[in-house]
Design an enzyme around this catalytic site. Structure first.
Site, mmCIF file in Angstrom:
data_model
loop_
_atom_site.group_PDB
_atom_site.id
_atom_site.type_symbol
_atom_site.label_atom_id
_atom_site.label_comp_id
_atom_site.label_asym_id
_atom_site.label_seq_id
_atom_site.Cartn_x
_atom_site.Cartn_y
_atom_site.Cartn_z
ATOM 1 N N HIS A 286 -52.632 11.338 16.610
ATOM 2 C CA HIS A 286 -51.848 11.957 15.541
ATOM 3 C C HIS A 286 -50.429 11.400 15.508
ATOM 4 O O HIS A 286 -49.855 11.178 14.429
ATOM 5 C CB HIS A 286 -51.808 13.471 15.753
ATOM 6 C CG HIS A 286 -50.891 14.192 14.834
ATOM 7 N ND1 HIS A 286 -49.701 14.743 15.254
ATOM 8 C CD2 HIS A 286 -50.961 14.434 13.499
ATOM 9 C CE1 HIS A 286 -49.084 15.303 14.226
ATOM 10 N NE2 HIS A 286 -49.826 15.139 13.147
ATOM 11 N N GLU B 6 -50.443 8.226 13.701
ATOM 12 C CA GLU B 6 -50.546 8.435 12.251
ATOM 13 C C GLU B 6 -49.149 8.475 11.629
ATOM 14 O O GLU B 6 -48.902 7.884 10.570
ATOM 15 C CB GLU B 6 -51.307 9.729 11.963
ATOM 16 C CG GLU B 6 -51.343 10.117 10.500
ATOM 17 C CD GLU B 6 -51.553 11.610 10.312
ATOM 18 O OE1 GLU B 6 -50.839 12.213 9.484
ATOM 19 O OE2 GLU B 6 -52.432 12.182 10.990
ATOM 20 N N HIS B 7 -48.218 9.152 12.303
ATOM 21 C CA HIS B 7 -46.840 9.220 11.811
ATOM 22 C C HIS B 7 -46.169 7.846 11.850
ATOM 23 O O HIS B 7 -45.469 7.466 10.914
ATOM 24 C CB HIS B 7 -46.025 10.201 12.662
ATOM 25 C CG HIS B 7 -46.283 11.641 12.337
ATOM 26 N ND1 HIS B 7 -45.333 12.464 11.775
ATOM 27 C CD2 HIS B 7 -47.390 12.411 12.500
ATOM 28 C CE1 HIS B 7 -45.837 13.680 11.604
ATOM 29 N NE2 HIS B 7 -47.085 13.668 12.053
ATOM 30 N N GLU C 168 -43.607 19.794 14.710
ATOM 31 C CA GLU C 168 -44.830 20.180 13.994
ATOM 32 C C GLU C 168 -45.674 21.096 14.875
ATOM 33 O O GLU C 168 -46.233 22.093 14.397
ATOM 34 C CB GLU C 168 -45.619 18.939 13.602
ATOM 35 C CG GLU C 168 -46.865 19.230 12.784
ATOM 36 C CD GLU C 168 -47.604 17.969 12.376
ATOM 37 O OE1 GLU C 168 -48.816 18.060 12.098
ATOM 38 O OE2 GLU C 168 -46.967 16.886 12.335
#
Length: 443
Positions: free
Chosen positions: A66, A69-70, A146
């Protein structure tokens, strides 16, 4: 009703025809390509799916999938940080990305005549991302925040993490997609580069293009932009640690003063959709609706929310979209004067009654019709279709499996449902959790 069924029958013929408008091929470097034609509007959805999700991460580096992904939205050799999304927006489109246990995917929805631009930019960041130490520090803080917002500040999310960790003690499905906080804090440039160099490769990717396109046009563009990227020769075989046999029920009580409504959840290990063998998964879709679909018609809803008023909320859920073994879950939120133990006993009684009784054929027919309609209406969602194929191909299914799924759903019988229920409802392969605000509520 007869008119509705007749209309559905006609739509089914259209659906079958449209399902055939799927073209597949593999580039010389191993990249799989799926083209789904839909010429009703001059729009295209361009998606690149990588066969790498959080369940494939190196041990000790949870959250790196994840996290990366950023990082994919940072600079490349020709794009500045943020320029990718800004370019998509300037051309009237939208873009985003998402990470799951089994895949990471990037997509753009844009006018069909901008497809080449999307391929140019997406293929560029597949191989020419320019990650810096500053990027790492900035995005690590972003994903930590997040996690704070979505997990640390959400008692239900924290409880779910604990349940998953108890359910999957050896398989990586027991580790949250976003990662454990203490491991996320340690992610560094070396972790990111190693992950990128190995897994962001054409032979580990699936390109899905859906919309107002011609297969030959897409193939030519794909070969121009993706086909020139070398395959990764050291891409490892996708082998994950599997669960040992679970031989006893596991129970958890999660206490958090922020819990507003106590509830119980039980999840059972359950089979996923497998290539050429999707029948059990289809039967579990029916089981979830029979037990916990609409509160007005489902067994849990009628018995607990209406007849006995034992519960304020009931639900059953199942998602067979998974590379490895998945779960079937039940949730009950008891009424104010009902203890969790009483609610659990009532839930177990509903399960026992379900297993001891015949399934009403009319209920099966109703669910069959609902699923049929949903599959037909899904054909109007180009992005949803692209998602369906991309997820399937990264989770070991084939195009043939995707196209067979609606028929598999329609062929489910009451006997199939009972057989898979008997297999799944094994307390020795379950985790039962209570979520409460105060330890005194755990009774």
């Amino acid at each position: 009703m007869k008119r509705f069924l007749a209309a559905l029958a006609m739509l089914t013929t259209t659906a079958a025809a449209q399902a055939e408008e799927v073209t597949t091929y593999t580039l010389e470097n191993g990249m799989e390509v799926v083209v789904i034609e839909d010429h009703r509007a001059p729009v295209v959805v361009h998606m690149v799916w990588y066969k790498i999700g959080s369940a494939d991460e190196p041990v000790g580096s949870s959250g790196v999938a994840h996290f990366f992904e950023h990082l994919m939205f940072k600079q490349t050799d020709i794009l500045e940080s943020g320029e990718f999304s800004a370019t998509v927006a300037a051309n009237g489109g939208s873009d985003n990305a998402f990470t799951s246990y089994d895949y990471t995917a990037y997509f753009q929805r844009i006018a069909a005549d901008r497809l080449e631009l999307m391929m140019q930019m997406e293929s560029n960041r597949m191989t020419n991302l320019a990650i810096t130490a500053d990027n790492i520090a900035t995005e690590r803080n972003v994903v930590l925040e997040e996690r704070n917002q979505r997990t640390e500040n959400n008692p239900s999310a924290l409880a779910r993490e604990q349940f998953n960790a108890a359910q999957f003690q050896n398989h990586r499905y027991g580790v949250p997609v976003i990662g454990w906080k203490h491991e996320m804090e340690q992610l560094n440039l070396d972790d990111a580069l190693a992950f990128y160099d190995l897994y962001y490769s054409p032979n580990n990717a699936v390109l899905v293009v859906a919309g107002d396109v011609e297969p030959d046009e897409v193939r030519a563009l794909a070969e121009t932009y993706y086909g020139v990227i070398p395959a990764e020769p050291n891409l490892p075989e996708r082998i994950r640690p599997q669960e040992p046999p679970q031989r006893a029920e596991r129970r958890i009580t999660y206490t958090d003063p922020r819990v507003g409504q106590p509830y119980l959840i039980r999840s059972y290990l359950a089979p996923e959709r497998n290539p050429g063998s999707q029948e059990e998964a289809a039967a579990l879709v029916y089981l979830a609706r029979l037990l916990g679909g609409s509160p007005f018609t489902s067994d849990l809803g009628v018995a607990l929310q209406f007849d006995s008023q034992t519960a304020l909320y009931t639900n059953a859920s199942y998602d067979g979209s998974s590379l490895d073994t998945t779960t079937f879950s039940l949730v009950v939120a008891p009424a104010a004067d009902v203890t969790l133990s009483a609610a659990e006993a009532a839930m177990d009684q509903v399960i026992a009654d379900f297993m001891a009784s015949d399934i009403d054929p009319e209920r099966m027919n109703t669910i069959r019709t609902q699923l049929h309609a949903a599959e037909v209406y899904a054909l109007d969602d180009t992005q949803g279709l692209a998602h369906r194929y991309g997820a399937a191909l990264t989770q070991s299914l084939t195009v043939a499996d995707v196209q067979a799924w609606p028929e598999v759903l329609q062929s489910v019988t009451a006997e199939d449902v009972k057989a898979v229920a008997a297999k799944v409802f094994n307390r020795d392969q379950a985790v039962t959790g209570w979520v409460v605000a105060d330890p005194e509520d755990a009774q």
